[in-house]
Design an enzyme around this catalytic site. Structure first.
Site, short mmCIF file in Angstrom:
data_model
loop_
_atom_site.label_atom_id
_atom_site.label_comp_id
_atom_site.label_asym_id
_atom_site.label_seq_id
_atom_site.Cartn_x
_atom_site.Cartn_y
_atom_site.Cartn_z
N ASN A 6 42.92 47.66 42.22
CA ASN A 6 42.20 48.62 43.07
C ASN A 6 42.29 48.18 44.53
O ASN A 6 41.60 47.24 44.95
CB ASN A 6 40.74 48.68 42.61
N LYS A 8 41.32 49.81 47.09
CA LYS A 8 40.22 50.37 47.91
C LYS A 8 40.81 50.95 49.21
O LYS A 8 41.90 51.51 49.19
CB LYS A 8 39.16 49.31 48.19
N HIS A 91 33.03 53.95 40.32
CA HIS A 91 33.02 52.59 40.87
C HIS A 91 31.67 52.38 41.57
O HIS A 91 31.14 53.30 42.19
CB HIS A 91 34.17 52.40 41.85
N GLU A 93 30.87 51.07 44.24
CA GLU A 93 30.86 51.41 45.68
C GLU A 93 30.67 52.92 45.87
O GLU A 93 29.98 53.36 46.80
CB GLU A 93 32.15 50.92 46.35
N GLU A 159 31.90 46.08 35.23
CA GLU A 159 31.95 45.41 36.54
C GLU A 159 30.53 45.12 37.03
O GLU A 159 29.91 45.96 37.67
CB GLU A 159 32.62 46.33 37.56
N GLY A 165 33.50 41.01 44.54
CA GLY A 165 33.76 40.45 45.86
C GLY A 165 32.93 39.23 46.22
O GLY A 165 32.91 38.82 47.38
N SER A 201 35.59 39.71 40.91
CA SER A 201 36.08 38.40 41.37
C SER A 201 37.15 37.78 40.47
O SER A 201 37.22 36.54 40.34
CB SER A 201 34.91 37.43 41.55
C1 PEP Z 1 36.20 45.90 42.35
O1 PEP Z 1 35.94 46.30 43.46
O2 PEP Z 1 36.23 46.70 41.40
C2 PEP Z 1 36.45 44.50 42.15
C3 PEP Z 1 36.52 44.03 40.93
O3 PEP Z 1 36.61 43.75 43.30
P1 PEP Z 1 36.85 42.15 43.38
O4 PEP Z 1 37.97 41.84 42.42
O5 PEP Z 1 37.25 41.94 44.80
O6 PEP Z 1 35.59 41.51 42.99
#
Ligand code: PEP
Length: 250
Positions: A6, A8, A91, A93, A159, A165, A201
């Site tokens: 992803n 973003k 997601h 976000e 998630e 992040g 992460s």
């Molecule tokens: C995400 O935004 O779905 C995500 C898993 O980000 P990160 O891997 O940066 O934690």
């Protein structure tokens, strides 16, 4: 095994071009599917660049209507028309910044399915819910209210919001428990088996540990998917992990 990258709202034409140059000569495994989710505006550009590379492309979102006066939105039809096979929905976000609800996510998933896109529906608790022992109940509610009434194939991405992040990942037992639970609820409600990805992460250091957890069918990667070397290191570890397990089973 599925790896979702992803991007973003990151990368530009030049960096996408050099990213793809690395992919041209890479030997992909038929057992590990890589799908890139670029910013919507670059879907067509990327889709043309990867024409001869065995990877997929997906949208980071789609609206819950097929057409209409929805400024700035993208429909499942357009994603399909420009080469997408998957779409990420719900997601955290988008739930936070765009006020998406379980109900609107369910409608988007229904449209996605109608136009032959496989939805990857994201669920995940925040830190407070995890610390108060409410994570399981919260995820059950998200699942119950988000998944379409009828589907052939959907993918769930677990998630935890506190892991996205931050460099923090749940304990292996917490991932195992949640993935098992998600599969059980969906089997009970829809009589369907689904793949469950872990997201939060993920990087080349922790990928082996995460994939060794039962019921983890792949990963959704944010930050570490922006650098080709990091992404391919994750991909390579997933291939090795599968090979090791197949040899072990033989
Ligand atoms: C995400 O935004 O779905 C995500 C898993 O980000 P990160 O891997 O940066 O934690």
């Amino acid at each position: 095994m599925f790896i979702a990258a992803n991007w973003k709202m990151n990368l530009d034409k030049k960096s996408i071009q050099s990213f793809v140059e690395y992919l041209q000569s890479y030997k992909f495994s038929k057992n590990v599917q890589l799908c890139i989710f670029p910013p919507t505006i670059y879907i067509d550009f990327l889709s043309n660049l990867i024409r001869n590379i065995p990877i997929s492309i997906g949208g980071q979102n789609c609206h819950h209507q097929s057409f209409g006066a929805f400024t700035g939105e993208v429909s499942a039809i357009s994603l399909k028309e420009f080469g997408c096979d998957y779409v990420i929905l719900g997601h955290s976000e988008r739930r936070i910044y765009n006020k998406e609800t379980n109900e609107s996510i369910k409608k988007s998933a229904q449209f996605a399915i109608e136009y032959n896109l496989s939805p990857i529906i994201c669920v995940g608790e925040n830190l407070e819910q995890r610390e108060n022992g409410k994570a399981i109940d919260f995820i059950e509610k998200q699942i119950t209210n988000c998944i379409p009434d009828e589907f052939k194939e959907i993918i769930i991405a677990y998630e935890p919001i506190w892991s996205i992040g931050t460099g923090k990942i749940p304990h292996q037992d917490e991932i195992r428990e949640m993935h098992k639970y998600i599969k059980e609820i969906i089997l009970l409600k829809s009589k369907k088996k689904v793949k469950v990805l872990y997201g939060g992460s993920v990087n080349e250091q922790n990928i082996q540990e995460i994939l060794s957890v039962n019921n983890v069918d792949g990963v959704l990667v944010g930050g570490a998917s922006l650098k080709i070397k990091d992404l391919l290191a994750i991909y390579g570890s997933a291939v090795k992990h599968l090979e090791k397990n197949l040899i072990f089973k033989d």
